[in-house]
Design an enzyme around this catalytic site. Structure first.
Site, PDB file in Angstrom:
ATOM      1  CG  HIS A  17      -1.912  -1.006   1.387  1.00  0.00           C
ATOM      2  ND1 HIS A  17      -2.058  -1.794   2.498  1.00  0.00           N
ATOM      3  CD2 HIS A  17      -2.886  -1.409   0.522  1.00  0.00           C
ATOM      4  CE1 HIS A  17      -3.081  -2.614   2.336  1.00  0.00           C
ATOM      5  NE2 HIS A  17      -3.601  -2.424   1.144  1.00  0.00           N
ATOM      6  CE  LYS A  41     -13.954  -6.543   3.553  1.00  0.00           C
ATOM      7  NZ  LYS A  41     -12.988  -5.783   2.767  1.00  0.00           N
ATOM      8  NE  ARG A  90      -2.828  -7.147  -4.468  1.00  0.00           N
ATOM      9  CZ  ARG A  90      -3.597  -7.388  -3.402  1.00  0.00           C
ATOM     10  NH1 ARG A  90      -3.067  -7.949  -2.334  1.00  0.00           N
ATOM     11  NH2 ARG A  90      -4.872  -7.062  -3.405  1.00  0.00           N
ATOM     12  CB  SER A 128      -4.285  -6.640   4.505  1.00  0.00           C
ATOM     13  OG  SER A 128      -3.793  -5.397   4.090  1.00  0.00           O
TER      14      SER A 128
HETATM   15  P1  ADP Z   1      -9.884  -3.403  -0.348  1.00  0.00           P
HETATM   16  O1  ADP Z   1     -10.756  -4.024   0.718  1.00  0.00           O
HETATM   17  O2  ADP Z   1     -10.495  -2.206  -1.015  1.00  0.00           O
HETATM   18  O3  ADP Z   1      -9.332  -4.371  -1.347  1.00  0.00           O
HETATM   19  P2  ADP Z   1      -7.170  -3.211   0.638  1.00  0.00           P
HETATM   20  O4  ADP Z   1      -6.681  -2.479   1.837  1.00  0.00           O
HETATM   21  O5  ADP Z   1      -7.003  -4.690   0.618  1.00  0.00           O
HETATM   22  O6  ADP Z   1      -8.691  -2.777   0.499  1.00  0.00           O
HETATM   23  O7  ADP Z   1      -6.488  -2.622  -0.657  1.00  0.00           O
HETATM   24  C1  ADP Z   1      -6.595  -1.288  -1.022  1.00  0.00           C
HETATM   25  C2  ADP Z   1      -6.028  -1.087  -2.406  1.00  0.00           C
HETATM   26  O8  ADP Z   1      -4.638  -1.419  -2.404  1.00  0.00           O
HETATM   27  C3  ADP Z   1      -6.644  -1.993  -3.478  1.00  0.00           C
HETATM   28  O9  ADP Z   1      -6.653  -1.271  -4.692  1.00  0.00           O
HETATM   29  C4  ADP Z   1      -5.680  -3.160  -3.559  1.00  0.00           C
HETATM   30  O10 ADP Z   1      -5.737  -3.795  -4.818  1.00  0.00           O
HETATM   31  C5  ADP Z   1      -4.370  -2.437  -3.348  1.00  0.00           C
HETATM   32  N1  ADP Z   1      -3.319  -3.294  -2.815  1.00  0.00           N
HETATM   33  C6  ADP Z   1      -3.403  -4.175  -1.809  1.00  0.00           C
HETATM   34  N2  ADP Z   1      -2.225  -4.800  -1.596  1.00  0.00           N
HETATM   35  C7  ADP Z   1      -1.367  -4.293  -2.525  1.00  0.00           C
HETATM   36  C8  ADP Z   1       0.007  -4.550  -2.866  1.00  0.00           C
HETATM   37  N3  ADP Z   1       0.716  -5.468  -2.242  1.00  0.00           N
HETATM   38  N4  ADP Z   1       0.550  -3.828  -3.868  1.00  0.00           N
HETATM   39  C9  ADP Z   1      -0.192  -2.899  -4.525  1.00  0.00           C
HETATM   40  N5  ADP Z   1      -1.481  -2.637  -4.278  1.00  0.00           N
HETATM   41  C10 ADP Z   1      -2.069  -3.324  -3.292  1.00  0.00           C
END
Ligand code: ADP
Length: 161
Positions: A17, A41, A90, A128
């Site tokens: 992130h 959630k 990703r 995450s």
């Molecule tokens: P959500 O519940 O919206 O998927 P996340 O916190 O999991 O929330 O992810 C937020 C954003 O960051 C999403 O666009 C996700 O695809 C992106 N993201 C998550 N992990 C990574 C990573 N390792 N590298 C790049 N982008 C990521």
């Protein structure tokens, strides 16, 4: 002013992130990291904890800030006068979900643009949810997250023992 939001659960924020945040902050004058407040959630960290961890992680990026929001992402974008929503992509898992989201947003809010930044190669497999699983089982995830997140994960892992 060019303003973008980067919405997500950030449960917790990872270096994947943070890489997207750092790069997006170079593209826009202001970047607002939007943390979903989703009571429906089941998350490991509370909204306040997730906000505090994102705030610490972005504290060295002057044009980035963290805010909590609920409701539709595009409505939040409008509220903070952002023209763009940033998402991270990703290699395999994200495309279909992001494409559907982009189509729905475009239909409902045609004036808001969605851009996806490709994840850095070293964070392609970082999520995450996997990270939480590994950390709760005692795995060392220190180089995948900002330091305060590593500390917070260790605390959560202890409280679950
Ligand atoms: P959500 O519940 O919206 O998927 P996340 O916190 O999991 O929330 O992810 C937020 C954003 O960051 C999403 O666009 C996700 O695809 C992106 N993201 C998550 N992990 C990574 C990573 N390792 N590298 C790049 N982008 C990521």
């Amino acid at each position: 002013m060019t303003t973008a939001i980067y919405p997500g659960s950030f449960d917790p924020i990872t270096n994947g992130h943070l890489d997207i945040i750092t790069r997006a902050a170079r593209l826009f004058e202001k970047l607002i990291v939007g943390i979903y407040d989703r009571p429906d959630k089941v998350l490991l960290f509370t909204t306040e904890e997730r906000l505090a961890l994102v705030k610490q992680a972005v504290s060295t990026i002057p044009n980035a800030e963290a805010r909590v929001f609920s409701g539709m992402t595009a409505s939040f974008a409008k509220e903070v006068k952002a023209q763009t929503i940033v998402r991270g992509l990703r290699m395999s898992a994200d495309f279909e979900k992001e494409f559907d989201l982009a189509m729905m947003n475009k239909k409902l809010f045609p004036e808001i643009e969605l851009i996806c930044l490709m994840s850095d190669l070293k964070y392609q497999f970082l999520s995450s949810s996997l990270l939480k699983e590994a950390a709760i089982l005692g795995g060392d995830v220190d180089d995948l997250v900002p330091k305060p997140v590593a500390v917070a994960l260790r605390k959560k892992a202890h409280s679950k023992m």
